[in-house]
Scaffold this motif. Sequence first.
Motif, mmCIF file in Angstrom:
data_model
loop_
_atom_site.group_PDB
_atom_site.id
_atom_site.type_symbol
_atom_site.label_atom_id
_atom_site.label_comp_id
_atom_site.label_asym_id
_atom_site.label_seq_id
_atom_site.Cartn_x
_atom_site.Cartn_y
_atom_site.Cartn_z
ATOM 1 N N ALA A 33 0.809 -1.225 0.000
ATOM 2 C CA ALA A 33 0.000 0.000 0.000
ATOM 3 C C ALA A 33 0.841 1.273 0.000
ATOM 4 O O ALA A 33 0.444 2.289 -0.584
ATOM 5 C CB ALA A 33 -0.952 0.006 1.195
ATOM 6 N N GLN A 34 1.985 1.250 0.649
ATOM 7 C CA GLN A 34 2.809 2.447 0.725
ATOM 8 C C GLN A 34 3.275 2.896 -0.661
ATOM 9 O O GLN A 34 3.402 4.092 -0.928
ATOM 10 C CB GLN A 34 4.018 2.203 1.626
ATOM 11 N N GLY A 41 -0.641 2.637 -3.036
ATOM 12 C CA GLY A 41 -1.830 3.305 -2.522
ATOM 13 C C GLY A 41 -3.089 2.473 -2.558
ATOM 14 O O GLY A 41 -4.192 3.010 -2.640
ATOM 15 N N LYS A 42 -2.959 1.147 -2.511
ATOM 16 C CA LYS A 42 -4.110 0.229 -2.563
ATOM 17 C C LYS A 42 -4.929 0.408 -3.846
ATOM 18 O O LYS A 42 -6.159 0.328 -3.832
ATOM 19 C CB LYS A 42 -5.008 0.389 -1.334
ATOM 20 N N SER A 82 -1.974 3.999 -9.354
ATOM 21 C CA SER A 82 -2.940 4.847 -10.058
ATOM 22 C C SER A 82 -2.425 5.245 -11.430
ATOM 23 O O SER A 82 -1.224 5.448 -11.633
ATOM 24 C CB SER A 82 -3.212 6.111 -9.233
ATOM 25 N N ASP A 92 -9.882 0.713 -6.302
ATOM 26 C CA ASP A 92 -9.292 1.793 -5.510
ATOM 27 C C ASP A 92 -9.763 1.611 -4.072
ATOM 28 O O ASP A 92 -10.733 2.230 -3.629
ATOM 29 C CB ASP A 92 -9.729 3.149 -6.069
ATOM 30 N N ALA A 127 -8.322 2.462 -1.345
ATOM 31 C CA ALA A 127 -8.063 3.618 -0.480
ATOM 32 C C ALA A 127 -9.289 4.516 -0.396
ATOM 33 O O ALA A 127 -9.578 5.109 0.649
ATOM 34 C CB ALA A 127 -6.867 4.400 -0.990
#
Length: 491
Positions: A291-292, A295-296, A316, A477, A479
Motif C-alpha cells: 500500500a505504501q 496506494g491500494k 494509479s 481503488d 483507499a
Amino acid sequence: MRASLMATLISPISLLRFLLFASLLSLEKRGFALEGRLTSESHHLPKTHHKVHVSSLMPSTICSPYPKGYDKKRTSLEVVHKHGPCSKLKHHKPNPPSHAEILAQDESRFASIQSRLAKKLAGQSNLKPSTKATLPTKSVRVLGSGNYMVTVGLGSPKKDVTLIFDTGSDFTWTQCQPCLVSCYNQQDPMFDPSASLSYANISCSSPSCQKLASSAATVFGCSTSTCLYGVGYSNSFSFGFFAKDKLTLTPTDVFDDFQFGCGQYNRSPFDDSAGFLGLGRNPLSFTSQTAQKYGKVFSYCLPSSDSLTGYLTFGSRGEEDAKRVKYTPSPVNPDYPSFYFLGMEGISVAGERLAIPTSVFSKAGTLIASGAVISRLPRTAYSALRKAFMEQMANYTRTDGVSIFDTCYDFSEHKHVMVPRVVLYFSDGVEMDLHGLGIIYYLNPSQVCLAFAGNIDDSVVSVIGSVQQKTFHVVYDDAQGRVGFATKGCN
C-alpha cells in the motif's frame, strides 16, 4: 476559341467522372460496394444489439500479443490466456480442459466463495486452528478457465513463480521445496527457500502470525516456534510455513520482507500455477502489503479472446483514469471485509430496463471477483434477464443446455448473429455495457449459451465474474472504497 479549348480539356475529365460514377453505381446494384457495405453495417446497426460474427467465437491459433491498452510507460506487462496461442504454458499441458471441466471448476470456485461467506457470517474462519508496476498474467484452469495468473520474482536471487491472482482471496502462497508432505505438479521450478539469502520463517510470537486468523488462512499451529498456516478452498488446500522474503515485480519494484505461505502440503486441481496472489482487502493481502507504494490501487483488463492479451497494473493511472473511468462505491462489508462488494441496481436488455426491484440485488449483495468465471445473479433477476434475452433471440434455434447454462442456441447455420445488448447498472449511475463476448459463452457452433447463471434464490450473494469483465478497464481503488469501469480497456 478559348471556350472550345476549355471544353476540350474538361470533357475527358467529365467523361472519366461519369464512367467512374456509372461503374460504382453498377457495382452497388450488384452488391459489390464493399466500402459502402462496411460503412452501412458499422454505422446503421441498431444500438440495441451487437453483431457478432460466429467465426470470432471460435478458438484461434494466432497470437495477437499487444492489445490496445498495453502501456509500456507504466511498465505494463501482458495478460496471457493459459490455453491460448500466446501462452508458453500451453506447451506444458497442450490439451485444454473440456467445457464440462471448466464449468464444474467454476461451480467449485463459487461454492468456495459461498462457503467463506457462510463461515464468516457465523464468526468462523475457513480452517479451525490447532495447539505502480504491472505483471504478466496468464489465464489458467483454476477453479474455472476465466482465472488469470501473474509471474513474480521471489527470493534472493529471485526465482520466477507463477501465481493465480484473485480479488476474492487475501492470502499469498506458493509451493515450496522440500515439499515435506505432498505437492502437485506445477509448470515452473518449485521455489526453494534454502537457496534464497533473504528468506526467513515468521515466529509464532510475531503479531503477523496472529493476523492470519483474520485472513482467508488461519494459524494451524507451531513447529519449533515457526508459525504454520493453513488455507482451504472447496476442493483444494495448502499448509506450510508462514514466511517472508523479497518479492520482485520489476527491477524497480522490489519489496523486502513480503509475507506469504511457503506450502509443504498442497492439493489442487489447478496444476501449472505455483499458488495464489491474494488481492483482497485483508492486511496480509498483496494490496495491503504494498500500500505504501501503490496506494491500494490496481487495475486490469481481461482480453476478449484466448488469442489476445491484457494487463494487470498496480498503482494509479492518474488523469487518464480520472477522465474515462466511472466509479461506483465499494464500501467494506463488516461481515465480509475481504471482498469487493458493489451496489448493483438493475439490468437492461436491448435498451429496455427490466422491472427488477433494487431490493432483489441488495438482499444478499453483489461482489466482483477476478477468480470467478460466470456471473451469478439472484434468481428473480436471472429469470427476468433470461426471459428478455429469449424474446430477443426468438429467430434463432434453441438447443440443449449444459451444466449451469440453461439458455443455449445453435448458430451452426449462421455467419453472424444479432445479440441483444446487456447493461448492468450500479450505484452512482455506473453502467457496464457488456462486450458481445461477455454476454454469450461459446462451447461449439451448435451450442452457444447465455453467459449467466441464476442462484438458487435471492438470498445467495451475486458475483460478477471474469467473462462479463472482458475488455473493461477495471480499477480497484480500496483507499477510496470504490471500483471503476471504463470500456475498451483492451482489444
